[in-house]
Design a protein around this motif. Structure first.
Motif, short mmCIF file in Angstrom:
data_model
loop_
_atom_site.label_atom_id
_atom_site.label_comp_id
_atom_site.label_asym_id
_atom_site.label_seq_id
_atom_site.Cartn_x
_atom_site.Cartn_y
_atom_site.Cartn_z
N GLU A 179 8.37 -7.17 4.65
CA GLU A 179 7.06 -7.44 5.05
C GLU A 179 5.91 -7.14 3.83
O GLU A 179 6.48 -6.36 2.81
CB GLU A 179 6.68 -6.35 6.08
N VAL A 180 4.97 -7.91 3.66
CA VAL A 180 4.19 -7.79 2.65
C VAL A 180 2.85 -7.21 3.06
O VAL A 180 2.30 -7.85 4.10
CB VAL A 180 4.01 -9.17 1.80
N VAL A 181 2.71 -6.02 2.66
CA VAL A 181 1.44 -5.32 3.21
C VAL A 181 0.32 -5.12 2.08
O VAL A 181 0.82 -4.72 1.00
CB VAL A 181 2.23 -3.91 3.75
N VAL A 237 -3.12 -6.43 -10.45
CA VAL A 237 -2.17 -6.40 -9.02
C VAL A 237 -1.19 -5.76 -9.26
O VAL A 237 -0.38 -5.79 -10.38
CB VAL A 237 -1.93 -7.76 -8.71
N VAL A 238 -0.79 -4.53 -8.34
CA VAL A 238 0.42 -3.81 -8.66
C VAL A 238 1.26 -4.05 -7.61
O VAL A 238 0.69 -3.85 -6.32
CB VAL A 238 0.09 -2.26 -8.85
N GLU A 276 -4.65 2.41 -1.02
CA GLU A 276 -3.26 2.38 -0.91
C GLU A 276 -2.55 1.35 0.23
O GLU A 276 -3.46 0.81 0.69
CB GLU A 276 -2.78 3.73 -0.50
N THR A 277 -1.28 1.07 -0.17
CA THR A 277 -0.78 0.03 0.63
C THR A 277 -0.38 0.32 2.19
O THR A 277 -0.46 -0.37 3.03
CB THR A 277 0.61 -0.44 -0.11
N LEU A 321 -7.26 -1.15 -9.40
CA LEU A 321 -6.57 -2.37 -9.07
C LEU A 321 -6.17 -2.66 -7.52
O LEU A 321 -6.66 -1.77 -6.54
CB LEU A 321 -4.97 -1.98 -9.88
N ILE A 322 -5.34 -3.70 -7.47
CA ILE A 322 -5.00 -4.18 -5.89
C ILE A 322 -3.46 -3.91 -5.87
O ILE A 322 -2.83 -3.98 -6.48
CB ILE A 322 -5.18 -5.72 -5.96
N MET A 323 -3.24 -2.99 -4.68
CA MET A 323 -2.07 -2.60 -4.36
C MET A 323 -1.34 -3.29 -3.43
O MET A 323 -1.98 -3.11 -2.14
CB MET A 323 -1.80 -0.92 -4.08
N ILE A 324 -0.14 -3.95 -3.60
CA ILE A 324 0.48 -4.90 -2.41
C ILE A 324 1.78 -4.23 -2.49
O ILE A 324 2.42 -4.05 -3.48
CB ILE A 324 0.48 -6.08 -2.72
#
Length: 133
Positions: free
Chosen positions: A72-74, A100-101, A42-43, A62-65
């Motif tokens: 802020e990009v976390v 990527v989500v 999780e992010t 999947l990749i959670m951003i």
């Protein structure tokens, strides 16, 4: 009297239950469930996502951003910034393609969202989606 006591002690010693097979089965089941579980990172931040009528469920690998309302990009609880998106996504998609989500707060400027999408695509992600409620 002595013989009666001795006989009772022998009977008590013979009436025990061997738990080792039960423990073996429990450990085998535990190992099975640990190995077959899919973990999603999780992010680590709470994002107020916008609503959408055309939403769909995505796969669990999947990749959670996340992009917070403070811009802020976390990823995985760390502030990676826009510059860190490409390196994170390229490392995670090196072995196998993963979606990527992006969980963007509804107050995030469109320019920042597009920059994160671009960095994800430039890193090699074939499928980039935006999370909604």
């Amino acid at each position: 009297m002595q013989a009666n006591l001795k006989q009772r002690l022998q009977n008590e010693q013979q009436q025990h239950i061997d738990l080792s097979p039960l423990i073996d089965v429990v450990f085998i089941l535990l190992i099975f469930f640990i190995v077959t579980t899919v973990f999603v990172k999780e992010t680590g931040v709470d994002v107020d996502k916008p609503q959408a009528l055309s939403q769909q469920k995505l796969e669990r690998n999947l990749i959670m951003i996340a992009i917070t309302n403070t811009k802020e990009v976390v990823y995985d609880g760390r502030n990676i910034g826009v510059a860190g998106v490409r390196s994170i996504v390229s490392q995670l998609t090196k072995d196998k393609q993963r979606a990527v989500v992006i969980q963007a707060d509804k107050l995030v400027p469109t320019e920042l969202l597009v920059q994160v999408i671009d960095e994800s695509k430039l890193a090699g992600a074939s499928n980039v989606s935006i999370a909604t409620k």
